[in-house]
Design a protein around this motif. Structure first.
Motif, PDB file in Angstrom:
ATOM      1  N   ALA A 233       0.718  -1.116   0.039  1.00 59.60           N
ATOM      2  CA  ALA A 233       0.053   0.045  -0.003  1.00 59.60           C
ATOM      3  C   ALA A 233       0.859   1.153  -0.036  1.00 59.60           C
ATOM      4  O   ALA A 233       1.949   1.231   0.488  1.00 59.60           O
ATOM      5  CB  ALA A 233      -0.869  -0.029   1.211  1.00 59.60           C
ATOM      6  N   THR A 234       0.343   2.238  -0.571  1.00 63.90           N
ATOM      7  CA  THR A 234       0.786   3.653  -0.643  1.00 63.90           C
ATOM      8  C   THR A 234      -0.112   4.835   0.165  1.00 63.90           C
ATOM      9  O   THR A 234      -1.214   4.396   0.271  1.00 63.90           O
ATOM     10  CB  THR A 234       1.255   4.268  -2.064  1.00 63.90           C
ATOM     11  N   ILE A 235       0.630   5.592   0.876  1.00 60.81           N
ATOM     12  CA  ILE A 235      -0.367   6.473   1.712  1.00 60.81           C
ATOM     13  C   ILE A 235       0.088   7.772   0.985  1.00 60.81           C
ATOM     14  O   ILE A 235       1.227   8.314   1.036  1.00 60.81           O
ATOM     15  CB  ILE A 235       0.312   6.238   2.887  1.00 60.81           C
TER      16      ILE A 235
ATOM     17  N   MET B  94      -3.895  15.201  -3.323  1.00 60.69           N
ATOM     18  CA  MET B  94      -5.047  14.739  -3.772  1.00 60.69           C
ATOM     19  C   MET B  94      -5.926  15.860  -3.053  1.00 60.69           C
ATOM     20  O   MET B  94      -5.772  16.015  -1.757  1.00 60.69           O
ATOM     21  CB  MET B  94      -5.711  13.548  -3.580  1.00 60.69           C
ATOM     22  N   GLY B  95      -7.214  16.165  -3.611  1.00 60.67           N
ATOM     23  CA  GLY B  95      -8.304  16.903  -2.987  1.00 60.67           C
ATOM     24  C   GLY B  95      -9.443  17.079  -3.600  1.00 60.67           C
ATOM     25  O   GLY B  95      -9.619  16.456  -4.553  1.00 60.67           O
TER      26      GLY B  95
ATOM     27  N   SER C 152      -5.228   8.809   2.602  1.00 59.35           N
ATOM     28  CA  SER C 152      -5.409   7.918   1.387  1.00 59.35           C
ATOM     29  C   SER C 152      -4.539   6.786   1.421  1.00 59.35           C
ATOM     30  O   SER C 152      -3.283   6.923   1.411  1.00 59.35           O
ATOM     31  CB  SER C 152      -5.755   8.685   0.065  1.00 59.35           C
ATOM     32  N   VAL C 153      -5.215   5.522   1.252  1.00 58.67           N
ATOM     33  CA  VAL C 153      -4.409   4.225   1.167  1.00 58.67           C
ATOM     34  C   VAL C 153      -4.783   3.661  -0.262  1.00 58.67           C
ATOM     35  O   VAL C 153      -5.920   3.238  -0.162  1.00 58.67           O
ATOM     36  CB  VAL C 153      -4.466   3.264   2.377  1.00 58.67           C
TER      37      VAL C 153
ATOM     38  N   ASN D 161      -8.387   2.551  -1.070  1.00 60.39           N
ATOM     39  CA  ASN D 161      -8.696   2.688  -2.441  1.00 60.39           C
ATOM     40  C   ASN D 161      -7.961   1.450  -3.263  1.00 60.39           C
ATOM     41  O   ASN D 161      -6.718   1.755  -3.170  1.00 60.39           O
ATOM     42  CB  ASN D 161      -8.473   4.194  -3.159  1.00 60.39           C
ATOM     43  N   PHE D 162      -8.594   0.644  -3.985  1.00 58.82           N
ATOM     44  CA  PHE D 162      -7.892  -0.288  -4.900  1.00 58.82           C
ATOM     45  C   PHE D 162      -8.428   0.213  -6.298  1.00 58.82           C
ATOM     46  O   PHE D 162      -9.758   0.226  -6.543  1.00 58.82           O
ATOM     47  CB  PHE D 162      -8.128  -1.595  -4.710  1.00 58.82           C
ATOM     48  N   ASP D 163      -7.496   0.630  -7.185  1.00 52.04           N
ATOM     49  CA  ASP D 163      -7.879   1.414  -8.737  1.00 52.04           C
ATOM     50  C   ASP D 163      -7.732   0.160  -9.686  1.00 52.04           C
ATOM     51  O   ASP D 163      -6.801  -0.192  -9.936  1.00 52.04           O
ATOM     52  CB  ASP D 163      -6.971   2.429  -8.881  1.00 52.04           C
ATOM     53  N   TYR D 164      -8.780  -0.333 -10.135  1.00 47.18           N
ATOM     54  CA  TYR D 164      -8.894  -1.325 -11.170  1.00 47.18           C
ATOM     55  C   TYR D 164      -7.986  -0.834 -12.381  1.00 47.18           C
ATOM     56  O   TYR D 164      -7.556  -1.879 -13.220  1.00 47.18           O
ATOM     57  CB  TYR D 164     -10.216  -1.847 -11.155  1.00 47.18           C
ATOM     58  N   ASN D 165      -8.119   0.401 -12.552  1.00 48.53           N
ATOM     59  CA  ASN D 165      -7.355   0.800 -13.943  1.00 48.53           C
ATOM     60  C   ASN D 165      -5.768   0.799 -13.971  1.00 48.53           C
ATOM     61  O   ASN D 165      -5.177   0.959 -14.763  1.00 48.53           O
ATOM     62  CB  ASN D 165      -7.965   2.298 -14.228  1.00 48.53           C
TER      63      ASN D 165
END
Length: 141
Positions: A2-4, A65-66, A86-87, A135-139
């Motif tokens: 994971a990234t934060i 992000m915002g 945000s993770v 959040n896991f981004d499918y893209n």
């Protein structure tokens, strides 16, 4: 793994703030979405439609992000707690594990679910009052 990254909330000033941050740190926005871009966004007031739903500015391997808070959606900005952590995970399973662990003794604001922007996403406040976005981004996979 994971990234934060920090996720900032503003009361109608996200675009102004992020243009300022871009002038300070350089780079380009990788994402800029307005509320009019979401499902049923055309049913919002014109003012709300043009506010920022999500913006991302990469800064040296991190991402700032915002979003704008919308009173019309029951959101209220309180300076001092107008940010989240945000993770971004590598899988739905990692999202589930992190989300469920952070939620113990806390408050689930939005359960993990598939979101219209192509992610598996959830929001919570942990038992210490810290707001988290998982959040896991499918893209990206």
């Amino acid at each position: 793994m994971a990234t934060i990254n920090p996720y900032l909330n503003f009361e109608g000033k996200t675009e102004e703030a992020f243009n300022f941050y871009k002038s300070v740190f350089g780079g380009e926005f990788t994402v800029i979405q307005r509320f009019k871009d979401m499902p049923d966004g055309d049913k919002m007031s014109v003012d709300d439609q043009n506010k920022i739903m999500h913006v991302s500015l990469p800064i040296n391997g991190n991402v700032l992000m915002g979003t704008d808070t919308l009173e019309s959606m029951g959101q209220k900005l309180n300076v001092g707690d107008n940010f989240s952590v945000s993770v971004n995970t590598d899988s739905e399973a990692e999202s589930d594990q992190i989300f469920n662990a952070l939620a113990v003794g806390g408050e689930i604001i939005m359960p993990l679910e598939k979101a219209f922007w192509g992610a598996y996403f959830g929001m919570l406040k942990d038992r210490f009052g810290i707001q988290w976005l998982v959040n896991f981004d499918y893209n990206e996979k």
